[in-house]
Design an enzyme around this catalytic site. Structure first.
Site, PDB file in Angstrom:
ATOM      1  CG  HIS A 463      -1.877   1.152   1.208  1.00  0.00           C
ATOM      2  ND1 HIS A 463      -3.050   1.160   1.039  1.00  0.00           N
ATOM      3  CD2 HIS A 463      -1.590   2.476   1.631  1.00  0.00           C
ATOM      4  CE1 HIS A 463      -3.711   2.321   1.345  1.00  0.00           C
ATOM      5  NE2 HIS A 463      -2.736   3.214   1.700  1.00  0.00           N
ATOM      6  CD  GLU A 464       1.543   3.797   3.647  1.00  0.00           C
ATOM      7  OE1 GLU A 464       1.843   4.796   3.141  1.00  0.00           O
ATOM      8  OE2 GLU A 464       0.608   3.319   4.372  1.00  0.00           O
ATOM      9  CG  HIS A 470       0.103   8.661  -7.456  1.00  0.00           C
ATOM     10  ND1 HIS A 470      -1.158   9.052  -6.753  1.00  0.00           N
ATOM     11  CD2 HIS A 470      -0.210   9.064  -8.575  1.00  0.00           C
ATOM     12  CE1 HIS A 470      -1.701   9.732  -7.577  1.00  0.00           C
ATOM     13  NE2 HIS A 470      -1.349   9.664  -8.497  1.00  0.00           N
TER      14      HIS A 470
END
Length: 674
Positions: A463-464, A470
């Site tokens: 997730h991180e 991004h």
């Protein structure tokens, strides 16, 4: 001796940084920003005003970034200089947001005949700049203008105070025992961590703390019901007027003042409430859209959640001798039921997810998806021996860098997050590469073994890293819309939740797993059990998230600021509407809800579920084409990751998916019938 917060190499000089460096450096950068602004206003234009000012802002950000970061991961001596610097920086940004001369430069550029021919990223940064001026109070006059500025500074102070109280309350509580029998049921990894926690404080025996790994181990595995009750009640009453430290770090007055000031800020800007103000910079159209979305999900999920809890209660009654489940029994009983139903537990899986193997596997997954490689660089200075630095490369060329701080420790803020060191931008010195911090709180290595992760922690790491990609893979060179900048808050979780999907794919699991001792892959029988258990109590988890989201949004939809009693009454009302599990009378969840009181999720916690619709729907295209299909991976890279905030999130998603988002994939992935 030079000040490393003024010299500003690309990567902070963590081996030289000292809290004493902060005041002079921040003052110098703020002075430079104000000077650049005044110079730029003489000759309005992109190259003469906005670009030079952006460069000065970038230097300010790069100086403050390590200060803010060290306050989060080391606290202690960094707290006071951080808070002093934050106050000055908040004043500056408030002052800038109300600067009408600069606002007129933005308007002049937006109204110019050439504007429509500008590159997309520049146009978007002007559009967002004009919006932010309006939300920053540029139109306010006299007393209202001064009040808005004063409120902004006070809100910044209160946010920091709230976070400090949660951290201090977490660190203040511990339970030490010399009797290992009290810890019956705790797995070897948790016992080793408890032993290490005691030793780190110069104590003998075993120590349970409120740090995430220690708390979760106790709640999930401790057979001692009295111990579970004690640990649970200490955790849910943190920073409140309840529990063993009642009143010592109480966030109640902090919380009520934050809500009062937010409501007033919204009114000053002409909004009915803070939720409406918050939505002015998000994807969701209005409050009705958000509430309808959340209630629709609740209608679909709650019946399934009620069935799941009824099954848990029946199992606890017949198999565990618990006629009435208490809040401190839920995780423990759920783990027993999961083992009974699927013959698998997170502890059985741990040996197959050693941190080094998971990390190298994560990098391999990303390489196949997006054509990038990750290389460690041990020459880069870091702030703690656990921290590593890596370069992200394509065809041997550096694209970005990131620091990884994976393990829990005392005085480190709980949770997991990504933050910015530098932003990709084209400056007078050339192209600046983006650099990120990636922070988690996994159980550290203990007992001579590497850190062994639960599968839940594996998904946290993915997730991180999705957030990091991004930020790091953007091709946008205009910093206000580069990477995660300018991305609507309710879309910012798309890449992070999207990447989690690979943690459940057998082809990817083979890459991220291997026994810490033998290297053998996760056995097929364990893999099948793990996948079968994927949606175990997923509806209960969904309504828990909806409880947080509805409480947050309804709280910020109030036109008048609530009292502490009214806040509790609202939370109780939301729980009656969507929750299915019992709650301790001592529970003051709101007092440690840092996402909305010390983070960026005020009236925005719904974003997790909102973005989960996007991420599940995006991943469904990989399910159709192949989870490592290069064309689909390249398409996601080009339409989502590389574009940053240069285009609207819905427009980018639609370009990737070929249509607007649909909720079906989320319901299917969660095991909830459409």
């Amino acid at each position: 001796m030079s000040n490393p917060l003024q010299d500003l190499p690309l990567l902070p000089s963590f081996d030289r940084l000292d809290p004493e460096h902060v005041p002079a450096a921040i003052d110098a950068h703020l002075e430079a920003c104000r000077a650049r602004l005044q110079t730029g206003l003489y000759e309005p234009g992109w190259d003469t005003t906005l670009s030079p000012l952006d460069e000065a802002h970038d230097r300010l950000s790069r100086a403050f970034s390590p200060v803010s970061h060290l306050n989060s991961v080391l606290s202690g001596p960094w707290r006071a200089p951080y808070e002093a610097a934050l106050a000055k920086i908040t004043d500056y940004w408030t002052e800038l947001g109300q600067n009408r001369e600069l606002y007129e430069v933005y308007r002049l550029l937006a109204d110019s005949p050439e504007f429509s021919q500008w590159p997309q990223a520049r146009r978007k940064s002007i559009e967002l700049g004009l919006r932010d001026f309006r939300l920053g109070g540029v139109a306010l006059e006299g007393e209202e203008r001064a009040q808005f500025a004063a409120n902004s500074r006070r809100l910044s102070e209160l946010s920091s105070t709230f976070a400090n109280n949660v951290l201090d309350a977490t660190n203040a509580w511990s339970y030490r025992t010399e009797d290992e029998a009290e810890l019956s049921g705790l797995p070897d990894t948790a016992l080793a961590a408890a032993r290490a926690a005691a030793e780190s404080r110069g104590e003998s025996g075993w120590m349970i703390t409120l740090d995430g790994p220690s708390y979760l181990a106790a709640m999930t595995h401790a057979d001692n019901r009295e111990l579970r009750q004690m640990v649970h009640q200490a955790f849910v009453s943190r920073a409140s007027d309840q529990g063993t430290d009642a009143g010592r770090f109480d966030n109640t007055p902090v919380m009520t003042e934050i809500l009062a000031l937010r409501a007033r800020q919204a009114q000053l800007l002409g909004f009915e409430n803070y939720a409406d103000l918050s939505l002015a910079s998000k994807m969701a159209e209005n409050s009705s859209t958000v509430l309808e979305f959340l209630h629709n999900l609740a209608r679909r999920a709650r019946p399934a959640a009620e069935r799941e809890f009824a099954q848990l209660q029946a199992f606890a009654s017949t198999e565990l001798g618990l006629d009435q489940l208490q809040p401190w029994d839920i995780a423990w009983a759920a783990e027993k039921l999961k083992r009974d139903r699927y013959a698998v537990s997170q502890e059985e899986l741990r040996p197959y997810f050693p941190f080094p193997r998971v990390l190298s596997g994560l990098f391999a997954v990303v390489a196949r998806l997006f054509g990038v490689t990750v290389e460690a660089d041990p020459s880069v200075a870091v702030w703690h021996p656990d921290v590593q630095f890596f370069w992200l490369k394509r065809d041997g060329d550096k694209l970005a860098g990131f620091y990884l701080d994976p393990f829990a420790r005392e005085k480190k803020r709980g949770g997991a997050w990504m933050d910015t060191v530098t932003t990709r931008r084209q400056g007078s010195d050339g192209l600046q590469l983006p650099v990120a911090y990636l922070v988690c709180n996994f159980s550290p290595p203990a007992g001579g073994k590497p850190a062994l992760l639960t599968h839940y922690e594996v998904t946290t790491l993915f997730h991180e890293f999705g957030h990091g990609l991004h930020h790091m893979l953007t091709k946008v060179d205009v910093s206000p819309v580069s990477g995660i900048n300018g991305v609507a808050w309710d879309a910012v979780e798309l890449p992070s939740q999207f990447l989690e999907n690979w943690c459940w794919e057998p082809e990817a699991i083979e890459m991220i797993s291997g026994h810490y001792d033998t290297g053998e892959p996760l056995p097929e029988v364990l893999l099948e059990k793990m996948l079968a258990a994927k949606n175990f109590q997923s509806a209960m988890f969904t309504v828990r998230q909806l409880e947080f989201a509805l409480f947050d949004f309804r709280l910020h939809s109030l036109e008048q600021s609530p009292s502490a009693e009214e806040i509790q009454a609202l939370l109780d009302e939301v729980r009656r509407e969507v929750a299915v599990v019992p709650v301790s009378p001592l529970n003051r969840f709101q007092n440690s809800f840092s996402h909305i009181f010390a983070g960026g999720y005020a009236a925005g916690y719904y974003s997790y579920k909102w973005a989960e619709v996007l991420s599940a729907d995006a991943f469904s295209l990989f399910e159709e084409n192949g989870i490592f299909d290069q064309e689909t991976g390249g398409h996601f890279l080009q339409t989502i990751l590389e574009q940053g905030g240069s285009r609207d999130a819905l427009e980018l998603f639609t370009e990737f998916r070929g249509r607007g988002p649909e909720i079906d994939a989320l319901l299917r992935h969660s095991g909830i019938e459409s």
